[in-house]
Design a protein around this motif. Structure first.
Motif, mmCIF file in Angstrom:
data_model
loop_
_atom_site.group_PDB
_atom_site.id
_atom_site.type_symbol
_atom_site.label_atom_id
_atom_site.label_comp_id
_atom_site.label_asym_id
_atom_site.label_seq_id
_atom_site.Cartn_x
_atom_site.Cartn_y
_atom_site.Cartn_z
ATOM 1 N N MET A 139 -50.624 4.319 1.771
ATOM 2 C CA MET A 139 -49.877 4.735 0.585
ATOM 3 C C MET A 139 -48.892 5.841 0.942
ATOM 4 N N LYS A 140 -49.354 6.863 1.680
ATOM 5 C CA LYS A 140 -48.460 7.959 2.071
ATOM 6 C C LYS A 140 -47.318 7.447 2.931
ATOM 7 N N SER A 141 -47.636 6.586 3.856
ATOM 8 C CA SER A 141 -46.606 6.027 4.724
ATOM 9 C C SER A 141 -45.600 5.216 3.913
ATOM 10 N N ALA A 142 -46.096 4.404 2.989
ATOM 11 C CA ALA A 142 -45.218 3.588 2.151
ATOM 12 C C ALA A 142 -44.358 4.465 1.243
ATOM 13 N N LEU A 143 -44.941 5.525 0.693
ATOM 14 C CA LEU A 143 -44.175 6.442 -0.166
ATOM 15 C C LEU A 143 -43.003 7.055 0.591
ATOM 16 N N GLN A 144 -43.200 7.360 1.863
ATOM 17 C CA GLN A 144 -42.143 7.983 2.649
ATOM 18 C C GLN A 144 -40.969 7.041 2.888
ATOM 19 N N THR A 145 -41.197 5.744 2.715
ATOM 20 C CA THR A 145 -40.090 4.798 2.900
ATOM 21 C C THR A 145 -39.231 4.679 1.651
ATOM 22 N N LEU A 146 -39.734 5.167 0.527
ATOM 23 C CA LEU A 146 -38.991 5.085 -0.732
ATOM 24 C C LEU A 146 -37.961 6.202 -0.816
ATOM 25 N N SER A 147 -36.979 5.987 -1.659
ATOM 26 C CA SER A 147 -35.964 7.015 -1.870
ATOM 27 C C SER A 147 -36.603 8.214 -2.566
ATOM 28 N N PRO A 148 -36.012 9.384 -2.422
ATOM 29 C CA PRO A 148 -36.544 10.553 -3.131
ATOM 30 C C PRO A 148 -36.588 10.328 -4.649
ATOM 31 N N ALA A 149 -35.616 9.608 -5.194
ATOM 32 C CA ALA A 149 -35.599 9.339 -6.636
ATOM 33 C C ALA A 149 -36.805 8.480 -7.032
ATOM 34 N N ASP A 150 -37.120 7.447 -6.236
ATOM 35 C CA ASP A 150 -38.285 6.613 -6.525
ATOM 36 C C ASP A 150 -39.576 7.424 -6.402
ATOM 37 N N GLN A 151 -39.674 8.254 -5.376
ATOM 38 C CA GLN A 151 -40.860 9.082 -5.198
ATOM 39 C C GLN A 151 -41.051 10.009 -6.392
ATOM 40 N N GLU A 152 -39.953 10.604 -6.860
ATOM 41 C CA GLU A 152 -40.046 11.512 -7.993
ATOM 42 C C GLU A 152 -40.500 10.772 -9.247
ATOM 43 N N MET A 153 -39.932 9.595 -9.498
ATOM 44 C CA MET A 153 -40.318 8.827 -10.691
ATOM 45 C C MET A 153 -41.803 8.486 -10.660
ATOM 46 N N LEU A 154 -42.288 8.000 -9.518
ATOM 47 C CA LEU A 154 -43.696 7.635 -9.408
ATOM 48 C C LEU A 154 -44.596 8.865 -9.548
ATOM 49 N N ALA A 155 -44.196 9.980 -8.958
ATOM 50 C CA ALA A 155 -45.005 11.195 -9.046
ATOM 51 C C ALA A 155 -45.064 11.703 -10.480
ATOM 52 N N LEU A 156 -43.935 11.715 -11.170
ATOM 53 C CA LEU A 156 -43.929 12.210 -12.546
ATOM 54 C C LEU A 156 -44.743 11.295 -13.465
ATOM 55 N N TYR A 157 -44.600 9.989 -13.299
ATOM 56 C CA TYR A 157 -45.268 9.052 -14.200
ATOM 57 C C TYR A 157 -46.758 8.898 -13.878
ATOM 58 N N TYR A 158 -47.075 8.650 -12.605
ATOM 59 C CA TYR A 158 -48.458 8.339 -12.257
ATOM 60 C C TYR A 158 -49.287 9.569 -11.879
ATOM 61 N N LEU A 159 -48.694 10.521 -11.205
ATOM 62 C CA LEU A 159 -49.471 11.662 -10.749
ATOM 63 C C LEU A 159 -49.485 12.808 -11.754
ATOM 64 N N GLN A 160 -48.345 13.055 -12.393
ATOM 65 C CA GLN A 160 -48.287 14.130 -13.378
ATOM 66 C C GLN A 160 -48.584 13.622 -14.782
ATOM 67 N N ASP A 161 -48.671 12.307 -14.923
ATOM 68 C CA ASP A 161 -49.051 11.685 -16.186
ATOM 69 C C ASP A 161 -48.101 12.049 -17.337
ATOM 70 N N LEU A 162 -46.807 12.151 -17.009
ATOM 71 C CA LEU A 162 -45.811 12.376 -18.057
ATOM 72 C C LEU A 162 -45.460 11.033 -18.676
ATOM 73 N N ASP A 163 -45.177 11.015 -19.967
ATOM 74 C CA ASP A 163 -44.733 9.764 -20.578
ATOM 75 C C ASP A 163 -43.224 9.624 -20.375
ATOM 76 N N TYR A 164 -42.681 8.472 -20.765
ATOM 77 C CA TYR A 164 -41.267 8.204 -20.516
ATOM 78 C C TYR A 164 -40.356 9.202 -21.212
ATOM 79 N N ALA A 165 -40.712 9.628 -22.414
ATOM 80 C CA ALA A 165 -39.884 10.604 -23.134
ATOM 81 C C ALA A 165 -39.847 11.934 -22.382
#
Length: 184
Positions: A124-150
């Protein structure tokens, strides 16, 4: 009691000259903020530096909190500069990555499960590093920080519709990088 006060009350108290009030906000959010930064940049030392920067900027800019959103949303969105610099931090992390830990595991009950889980985390960590910083940020905010779309929209300044698409596509790219074919 200070700990039972709302984020907004603590921020107001901090602005009113009560320094320990802001310290309580730091304690309240330190794990989430540090965890997000660490997941995005990957290196403990870089994460510690960025963590300090985020909180120093939050303290300096605390008067700009307008109570139109939650404090956590303001905290993530008001200080994008350190997070925007994470692409550079990730690049450094890849250049400085140390040797693999080849310590043998103790043969204990559940060893195979722990090894499989650890292997999945590495992938997972290796795969995350292949993503763009924008994709990493979106996934971190949504899945890890549990923020909703709003909340993510408030943080990033993006509209909710395109944001949903970006999160979905980022998850698909992550699964693809991990070699998984199941649908997002």
């Amino acid at each position: 009691m200070t700990l039972n006060r709302s984020d907004e009350a603590l921020l107001s108290a901090s602005l009113g000259g009560e320094p320990e009030a802001f310290e309580h906000l730091v304690v309240r959010y330190e794990r989430r903020v540090y965890g997000l930064i660490l997941r995005l940049c990957g290196r403990d030392q870089d994460a510690q530096d960025l963590f300090q920067t985020v909180w120093m900027q939050a303290f300096a800019g605390r008067a700009s909190f307008k109570r139109k959103s939650r404090f956590s949303t303001w905290l993530y969105g008001h200080h994008p500069e350190p997070c925007a610099g994470l692409a550079a931090a990730q690049s450094l992390q890849r250049q400085r990555s140390g040797p693999l830990d080849l310590e043998p595991e103790d043969p204990k009950p559940g060893l195979l499960d722990r090894m499989l889980k650890r292997d999945e985390e590495r992938r997972m960590k290796s795969a995350l590093q292949t993503l763009s910083p924008a994709d990493q940020e979106m996934l971190a905010l949504y899945y890890l920080q549990d923020l909703d779309y709003a909340e993510i929209a408030a943080v990033t300044g993006k509209r909710i519709g395109p944001l949903r698409v970006q999160v979905h596509r980022a998850l698909r790219r992550l699964k693809s990088a991990m070699g998984r074919t199941d649908e997002a």
